[in-house]
Design a protein around this motif. Structure first.
Motif, PDB file in Angstrom:
ATOM      1  N   ASP A 189       0.779  -1.239   0.000  1.00  0.00           N
ATOM      2  CA  ASP A 189       0.000   0.000   0.000  1.00  0.00           C
ATOM      3  C   ASP A 189       0.814   1.293   0.000  1.00  0.00           C
ATOM      4  O   ASP A 189       0.308   2.324  -0.432  1.00  0.00           O
ATOM      5  CB  ASP A 189      -0.930   0.028   1.228  1.00  0.00           C
ATOM      6  N   VAL A 190       2.050   1.255   0.479  1.00  0.00           N
ATOM      7  CA  VAL A 190       2.800   2.499   0.671  1.00  0.00           C
ATOM      8  C   VAL A 190       3.961   2.644  -0.316  1.00  0.00           C
ATOM      9  O   VAL A 190       4.223   3.734  -0.802  1.00  0.00           O
ATOM     10  CB  VAL A 190       3.318   2.595   2.128  1.00  0.00           C
ATOM     11  N   TYR A 191       4.608   1.567  -0.628  1.00  0.00           N
ATOM     12  CA  TYR A 191       5.802   1.638  -1.466  1.00  0.00           C
ATOM     13  C   TYR A 191       5.431   1.748  -2.946  1.00  0.00           C
ATOM     14  O   TYR A 191       4.470   1.138  -3.403  1.00  0.00           O
ATOM     15  CB  TYR A 191       6.686   0.405  -1.232  1.00  0.00           C
ATOM     16  N   SER A 192       6.240   2.512  -3.682  1.00  0.00           N
ATOM     17  CA  SER A 192       6.021   2.655  -5.123  1.00  0.00           C
ATOM     18  C   SER A 192       6.417   1.360  -5.828  1.00  0.00           C
ATOM     19  O   SER A 192       7.102   0.504  -5.252  1.00  0.00           O
ATOM     20  CB  SER A 192       6.870   3.808  -5.672  1.00  0.00           C
ATOM     21  N   LYS A 193       6.009   1.221  -7.069  1.00  0.00           N
ATOM     22  CA  LYS A 193       6.343   0.036  -7.860  1.00  0.00           C
ATOM     23  C   LYS A 193       7.856  -0.137  -7.945  1.00  0.00           C
ATOM     24  O   LYS A 193       8.371  -1.252  -7.826  1.00  0.00           O
ATOM     25  CB  LYS A 193       5.725   0.168  -9.270  1.00  0.00           C
ATOM     26  N   GLU A 194       8.565   0.966  -8.121  1.00  0.00           N
ATOM     27  CA  GLU A 194      10.030   0.924  -8.198  1.00  0.00           C
ATOM     28  C   GLU A 194      10.628   0.417  -6.882  1.00  0.00           C
ATOM     29  O   GLU A 194      11.532  -0.417  -6.883  1.00  0.00           O
ATOM     30  CB  GLU A 194      10.569   2.323  -8.521  1.00  0.00           C
ATOM     31  N   GLU A 195      10.114   0.926  -5.749  1.00  0.00           N
ATOM     32  CA  GLU A 195      10.610   0.490  -4.440  1.00  0.00           C
ATOM     33  C   GLU A 195      10.247  -0.971  -4.167  1.00  0.00           C
ATOM     34  O   GLU A 195      11.035  -1.708  -3.579  1.00  0.00           O
ATOM     35  CB  GLU A 195      10.035   1.379  -3.337  1.00  0.00           C
ATOM     36  N   GLN A 196       9.057  -1.383  -4.592  1.00  0.00           N
ATOM     37  CA  GLN A 196       8.644  -2.773  -4.425  1.00  0.00           C
ATOM     38  C   GLN A 196       9.580  -3.703  -5.194  1.00  0.00           C
ATOM     39  O   GLN A 196      10.038  -4.722  -4.656  1.00  0.00           O
ATOM     40  CB  GLN A 196       7.210  -2.975  -4.923  1.00  0.00           C
ATOM     41  N   ASP A 197       9.872  -3.346  -6.441  1.00  0.00           N
ATOM     42  CA  ASP A 197      10.757  -4.168  -7.267  1.00  0.00           C
ATOM     43  C   ASP A 197      12.159  -4.235  -6.668  1.00  0.00           C
ATOM     44  O   ASP A 197      12.788  -5.298  -6.654  1.00  0.00           O
ATOM     45  CB  ASP A 197      10.822  -3.634  -8.697  1.00  0.00           C
ATOM     46  N   LYS A 198      12.640  -3.103  -6.179  1.00  0.00           N
ATOM     47  CA  LYS A 198      13.966  -3.055  -5.554  1.00  0.00           C
ATOM     48  C   LYS A 198      13.995  -3.980  -4.332  1.00  0.00           C
ATOM     49  O   LYS A 198      14.955  -4.728  -4.134  1.00  0.00           O
ATOM     50  CB  LYS A 198      14.291  -1.609  -5.151  1.00  0.00           C
ATOM     51  N   TYR A 199      12.936  -3.941  -3.529  1.00  0.00           N
ATOM     52  CA  TYR A 199      12.855  -4.781  -2.335  1.00  0.00           C
ATOM     53  C   TYR A 199      12.823  -6.264  -2.713  1.00  0.00           C
ATOM     54  O   TYR A 199      13.548  -7.078  -2.140  1.00  0.00           O
ATOM     55  CB  TYR A 199      11.619  -4.416  -1.510  1.00  0.00           C
ATOM     56  N   LEU A 200      11.980  -6.620  -3.682  1.00  0.00           N
ATOM     57  CA  LEU A 200      11.859  -8.024  -4.085  1.00  0.00           C
ATOM     58  C   LEU A 200      13.155  -8.548  -4.708  1.00  0.00           C
ATOM     59  O   LEU A 200      13.550  -9.690  -4.460  1.00  0.00           O
ATOM     60  CB  LEU A 200      10.682  -8.208  -5.042  1.00  0.00           C
ATOM     61  N   ASN A 201      13.832  -7.728  -5.505  1.00  0.00           N
ATOM     62  CA  ASN A 201      15.119  -8.138  -6.078  1.00  0.00           C
ATOM     63  C   ASN A 201      16.157  -8.327  -4.981  1.00  0.00           C
ATOM     64  O   ASN A 201      16.978  -9.249  -5.034  1.00  0.00           O
ATOM     65  CB  ASN A 201      15.607  -7.120  -7.108  1.00  0.00           C
TER      66      ASN A 201
END
Length: 193
Positions: free
Chosen positions: A82-94
């Motif tokens: 809900d809070v993180y941007s798509k870019e931040e989500q991808d960075k976290y998952l990677n």
């Protein structure tokens, strides 16, 4: 007779015909796979298990409930969604993937299949590495370690348990007493905000 003993005896009777990888495969199949008691909405179930294990290492259960008991892994999952941007989500998952790959490289198994002692030592080792290395060439798992730590602390200390049992908490503060010894001013606990 347990399964390990039966396999050992069978291998002995067969003259060692059963290969070591086959025996290890059977023995590994005997261990219970970790599970979680919450339903991830952003992460996969395996990632949810990993997050739960790491959060529990960061704030384990002691005389107060730990991160897992107060629902921090579900909080992390919702924050990511809900809070993180798509870019931040991808960075976290990677970064999470790099963390798991580092565990496999070092220990031969994915993180969630390691023993609790090995998991704790591994998280501490990687955490100490990323805290020391603040360069642009920091390990790929740095965002995972630091973001998980940040969200674990945030989720725990904003929970009812964290705010009332770990931090000093007074629902309706009393009068102002400006000059008190520390021992009388909350026994050294930090105030909940």
């Amino acid at each position: 007779m347990d399964r390990r003993e039966a396999l050992r005896r069978t291998a002995w009777i067969m003259g060692g015909v059963i290969s070591a990888p086959a025996i290890m495969g059977v023995l590994k199949g005997c261990t219970a796979k970790p599970t979680i008691d919450w339903k991830p909405v952003f992460l996969s179930e395996e990632q949810g298990i990993l997050i739960t294990q790491v959060a529990d290492i960061i704030i384990p259960k002691t005389d107060t409930p730990g991160a897992k008991e107060v629902g921090v892994p579900g909080f992390i999952d919702l924050m990511l969604k809900d809070v993180y941007s798509k870019e931040e989500q991808d960075k976290y998952l990677n970064s999470l993937k790099a963390f798991n790959e580092a565990a496999e490289k070092e220990h031969g198994d994915p993180f969630i299949e390691l023993s609790p002692e090995t998991q704790t030592a591994f998280v501490k080792k990687l955490h100490d590495e990323v805290v020391k290395d603040k360069s642009e060439n920091a390990p790929a798992y740095r965002p995972f370690i630091m973001t998980t730590k940040e969200l674990t602390m945030l989720g725990f200390f904003t929970s009812e348990v964290g705010a009332t049992q770990v931090l000093q908490y007074v629902a309706v503060p009393g009068s102002y007493k400006g000059c008190l010894p520390l021992a009388e001013a909350g026994n050294g606990k930090t105030w909940a905000t």
